[in-house]
Motif scaffolding. Structure first.
Motif, PDB file in Angstrom:
ATOM      1  N   LEU A 148      -6.543   3.699  -6.652  1.00  0.00           N
ATOM      2  CA  LEU A 148      -7.435   4.860  -6.697  1.00  0.00           C
ATOM      3  C   LEU A 148      -6.716   5.963  -7.452  1.00  0.00           C
ATOM      4  CD1 LEU A 148      -9.065   5.284  -3.179  1.00  0.00           C
ATOM      5  CD2 LEU A 148     -10.099   4.444  -5.251  1.00  0.00           C
ATOM      6  N   VAL A 149      -7.351   6.441  -8.512  1.00  0.00           N
ATOM      7  CA  VAL A 149      -6.778   7.482  -9.356  1.00  0.00           C
ATOM      8  C   VAL A 149      -7.789   8.620  -9.427  1.00  0.00           C
ATOM      9  CG1 VAL A 149      -5.893   7.989 -11.664  1.00  0.00           C
ATOM     10  CG2 VAL A 149      -5.637   5.705 -10.717  1.00  0.00           C
ATOM     11  N   PRO A 150      -7.359   9.867  -9.303  1.00  0.00           N
ATOM     12  CA  PRO A 150      -8.316  10.967  -9.457  1.00  0.00           C
ATOM     13  C   PRO A 150      -9.049  10.848 -10.790  1.00  0.00           C
ATOM     14  CG  PRO A 150      -6.229  11.795  -8.649  1.00  0.00           C
ATOM     15  CD  PRO A 150      -6.014  10.347  -8.983  1.00  0.00           C
ATOM     16  N   MET A 189       0.842  -1.175   0.000  1.00  0.00           N
ATOM     17  CA  MET A 189       0.000   0.000   0.000  1.00  0.00           C
ATOM     18  C   MET A 189       0.885   1.235   0.000  1.00  0.00           C
ATOM     19  SD  MET A 189      -3.112  -0.929   2.538  1.00  0.00           S
ATOM     20  CE  MET A 189      -2.173  -1.607   3.861  1.00  0.00           C
ATOM     21  N   GLN A 190       0.976   1.848  -1.149  1.00  0.00           N
ATOM     22  CA  GLN A 190       1.819   3.017  -1.249  1.00  0.00           C
ATOM     23  C   GLN A 190       1.242   3.968  -2.274  1.00  0.00           C
ATOM     24  OE1 GLN A 190       5.454   1.231  -2.369  1.00  0.00           O
ATOM     25  NE2 GLN A 190       4.912   0.999  -4.493  1.00  0.00           N
ATOM     26  N   ALA A 191       1.563   5.225  -2.118  1.00  0.00           N
ATOM     27  CA  ALA A 191       1.133   6.230  -3.078  1.00  0.00           C
ATOM     28  C   ALA A 191       2.293   6.487  -4.033  1.00  0.00           C
ATOM     29  CB  ALA A 191       0.743   7.512  -2.362  1.00  0.00           C
ATOM     30  N   THR A 192       2.010   6.462  -5.316  1.00  0.00           N
ATOM     31  CA  THR A 192       3.047   6.740  -6.295  1.00  0.00           C
ATOM     32  C   THR A 192       2.597   7.897  -7.170  1.00  0.00           C
ATOM     33  OG1 THR A 192       2.096   5.123  -7.806  1.00  0.00           O
ATOM     34  CG2 THR A 192       3.866   4.362  -6.378  1.00  0.00           C
ATOM     35  N   GLU A 193       3.553   8.735  -7.538  1.00  0.00           N
ATOM     36  CA  GLU A 193       3.236   9.880  -8.381  1.00  0.00           C
ATOM     37  C   GLU A 193       3.671   9.553  -9.800  1.00  0.00           C
ATOM     38  OE1 GLU A 193       3.914  14.637  -8.140  1.00  0.00           O
ATOM     39  OE2 GLU A 193       3.893  13.444  -6.319  1.00  0.00           O
ATOM     40  N   ASN A 194       2.727   9.600 -10.735  1.00  0.00           N
ATOM     41  CA  ASN A 194       2.989   9.201 -12.105  1.00  0.00           C
ATOM     42  C   ASN A 194       2.445  10.278 -13.034  1.00  0.00           C
ATOM     43  OD1 ASN A 194       3.534   7.818 -14.386  1.00  0.00           O
ATOM     44  ND2 ASN A 194       2.128   6.121 -14.011  1.00  0.00           N
ATOM     45  N   LYS A 195       3.344  11.083 -13.626  1.00  0.00           N
ATOM     46  CA  LYS A 195       2.941  12.148 -14.550  1.00  0.00           C
ATOM     47  C   LYS A 195       1.917  13.083 -13.907  1.00  0.00           C
ATOM     48  CE  LYS A 195       3.608   9.249 -18.588  1.00  0.00           C
ATOM     49  NZ  LYS A 195       2.942   8.567 -19.673  1.00  0.00           N
ATOM     50  N   GLU A 196       2.235  13.590 -12.745  1.00  0.00           N
ATOM     51  CA  GLU A 196       1.375  14.526 -12.016  1.00  0.00           C
ATOM     52  C   GLU A 196       0.094  13.882 -11.491  1.00  0.00           C
ATOM     53  OE1 GLU A 196       2.564  17.525 -11.315  1.00  0.00           O
ATOM     54  OE2 GLU A 196       4.324  17.015 -12.488  1.00  0.00           O
ATOM     55  N   LYS A 197      -0.098  12.590 -11.718  1.00  0.00           N
ATOM     56  CA  LYS A 197      -1.273  11.901 -11.176  1.00  0.00           C
ATOM     57  C   LYS A 197      -0.832  11.072  -9.983  1.00  0.00           C
ATOM     58  CE  LYS A 197      -4.950  11.262 -14.439  1.00  0.00           C
ATOM     59  NZ  LYS A 197      -5.806  10.312 -15.093  1.00  0.00           N
ATOM     60  N   VAL A 198      -1.530  11.222  -8.896  1.00  0.00           N
ATOM     61  CA  VAL A 198      -1.206  10.456  -7.708  1.00  0.00           C
ATOM     62  C   VAL A 198      -2.071   9.202  -7.698  1.00  0.00           C
ATOM     63  CG1 VAL A 198      -1.123  10.499  -5.205  1.00  0.00           C
ATOM     64  CG2 VAL A 198      -0.621  12.560  -6.487  1.00  0.00           C
ATOM     65  N   VAL A 199      -1.441   8.065  -7.451  1.00  0.00           N
ATOM     66  CA  VAL A 199      -2.144   6.788  -7.419  1.00  0.00           C
ATOM     67  C   VAL A 199      -2.036   6.228  -6.011  1.00  0.00           C
ATOM     68  CG1 VAL A 199      -2.243   4.468  -8.374  1.00  0.00           C
ATOM     69  CG2 VAL A 199      -1.564   6.367  -9.830  1.00  0.00           C
ATOM     70  N   TYR A 200      -3.168   5.827  -5.453  1.00  0.00           N
ATOM     71  CA  TYR A 200      -3.193   5.242  -4.114  1.00  0.00           C
ATOM     72  C   TYR A 200      -3.522   3.762  -4.238  1.00  0.00           C
ATOM     73  CZ  TYR A 200      -3.281  10.105  -2.767  1.00  0.00           C
ATOM     74  OH  TYR A 200      -2.969  11.423  -2.623  1.00  0.00           O
ATOM     75  N   TRP A 201      -2.716   2.933  -3.582  1.00  0.00           N
ATOM     76  CA  TRP A 201      -2.846   1.483  -3.677  1.00  0.00           C
ATOM     77  C   TRP A 201      -3.469   0.913  -2.410  1.00  0.00           C
ATOM     78  CZ3 TRP A 201      -1.347  -1.516  -7.841  1.00  0.00           C
ATOM     79  CH2 TRP A 201      -0.607  -0.870  -8.830  1.00  0.00           C
ATOM     80  N   GLY A 202      -4.200  -0.176  -2.581  1.00  0.00           N
ATOM     81  CA  GLY A 202      -4.731  -0.920  -1.446  1.00  0.00           C
ATOM     82  C   GLY A 202      -4.963  -2.357  -1.861  1.00  0.00           C
ATOM     83  N   TYR A 248     -12.811   9.799  -7.576  1.00  0.00           N
ATOM     84  CA  TYR A 248     -11.735   8.848  -7.863  1.00  0.00           C
ATOM     85  C   TYR A 248     -12.233   7.699  -8.724  1.00  0.00           C
ATOM     86  CZ  TYR A 248      -8.921  11.190  -4.367  1.00  0.00           C
ATOM     87  OH  TYR A 248      -8.215  12.134  -3.675  1.00  0.00           O
ATOM     88  N   ASP A 249     -11.388   7.297  -9.670  1.00  0.00           N
ATOM     89  CA  ASP A 249     -11.629   6.079 -10.440  1.00  0.00           C
ATOM     90  C   ASP A 249     -11.030   4.913  -9.671  1.00  0.00           C
ATOM     91  OD1 ASP A 249     -12.836   7.491 -12.463  1.00  0.00           O
ATOM     92  OD2 ASP A 249     -11.060   7.536 -13.743  1.00  0.00           O
ATOM     93  N   ILE A 250     -11.688   3.767  -9.752  1.00  0.00           N
ATOM     94  CA  ILE A 250     -11.216   2.567  -9.069  1.00  0.00           C
ATOM     95  C   ILE A 250     -10.736   1.589 -10.137  1.00  0.00           C
ATOM     96  CG2 ILE A 250     -11.852   0.685  -7.532  1.00  0.00           C
ATOM     97  CD1 ILE A 250     -14.131   2.481  -6.501  1.00  0.00           C
ATOM     98  N   LEU A 251      -9.443   1.310 -10.136  1.00  0.00           N
ATOM     99  CA  LEU A 251      -8.860   0.357 -11.077  1.00  0.00           C
ATOM    100  C   LEU A 251      -8.453  -0.879 -10.288  1.00  0.00           C
ATOM    101  CD1 LEU A 251      -6.576   2.895 -12.947  1.00  0.00           C
ATOM    102  CD2 LEU A 251      -8.880   2.201 -13.552  1.00  0.00           C
ATOM    103  N   VAL A 252      -8.967  -2.033 -10.688  1.00  0.00           N
ATOM    104  CA  VAL A 252      -8.800  -3.241  -9.880  1.00  0.00           C
ATOM    105  C   VAL A 252      -8.212  -4.367 -10.708  1.00  0.00           C
ATOM    106  CG1 VAL A 252      -9.994  -4.928  -8.437  1.00  0.00           C
ATOM    107  CG2 VAL A 252     -10.838  -2.593  -8.555  1.00  0.00           C
ATOM    108  N   ASN A 253      -7.317  -5.108 -10.082  1.00  0.00           N
ATOM    109  CA  ASN A 253      -6.840  -6.373 -10.625  1.00  0.00           C
ATOM    110  C   ASN A 253      -7.238  -7.431  -9.603  1.00  0.00           C
ATOM    111  OD1 ASN A 253      -5.482  -8.567 -11.566  1.00  0.00           O
ATOM    112  ND2 ASN A 253      -3.581  -7.462 -12.019  1.00  0.00           N
TER     113      ASN A 253
END
Length: 137
Positions: A27-29, A1-14, A68-73
């Motif tokens: 979770l992506v804005p 569970m970590q937040a990563t910054e990718n091209k000005e977009k912050v992604v939150y993991w869970g 937030y958009d929810i992207l799931v695997n």
């Protein structure tokens, strides 16, 4: 569970788990879209509204359902287990987003992992607890 910054977009993991299902949630804005295994959420969960409501529950508790958009695997288990795993993953990602999100999510029970799983079969029994029919003679 970590937040990563990718091209000005912050992604939150869970990560969420339920029964034998595991869901890695990002979770992506965005606009509140749910994508599970590269499919829209309503198609993946066979348009069953209970599953989608469960997934959106943590976001609705905080009033962020359209932020937030929810992207799931997701893999393993069935649809119910995966939906609950996604729900836990979303809640954990929201805790990564801001620590002050934790108390309301905990109060609603979204951060509690459901420990129930299939009980193993025992020898001498047909199933986990089902015994052979008793014969008096």
């Amino acid at each position: 569970m970590q937040a990563t910054e990718n091209k000005e977009k912050v992604v939150y993991w869970g990560t969420g788990r339920r029964k034998s299902a595991v869901a890695r949630v990002r979770l992506v804005p965005g606009s509140g879209e749910i994508i599970v295994n590269k499919k829209p959420g309503n198609i993946y969960f066979n348009r069953i509204p209970d599953y989608l409501q469960a997934i959106k529950g943590p976001l609705e508790t905080l009033g962020l359902e359209n932020d937030y958009d929810i992207l799931v695997n997701a893999h393993g288990g069935g649809l119910t287990g995966q939906a609950d795993a996604v729900k836990l993953g979303v809640a954990r990602a929201l805790c990564e987003l801001a620590p002050e999100n934790r108390p309301p999510l905990k109060a609603e029970g979204y951060l509690t992992r459901d420990p129930r799983a299939k009980e193993r079969k025992k020898y001498g029994l047909h199933k986990a607890r089902k015994a052979p029919q008793y014969s008096k003679r």
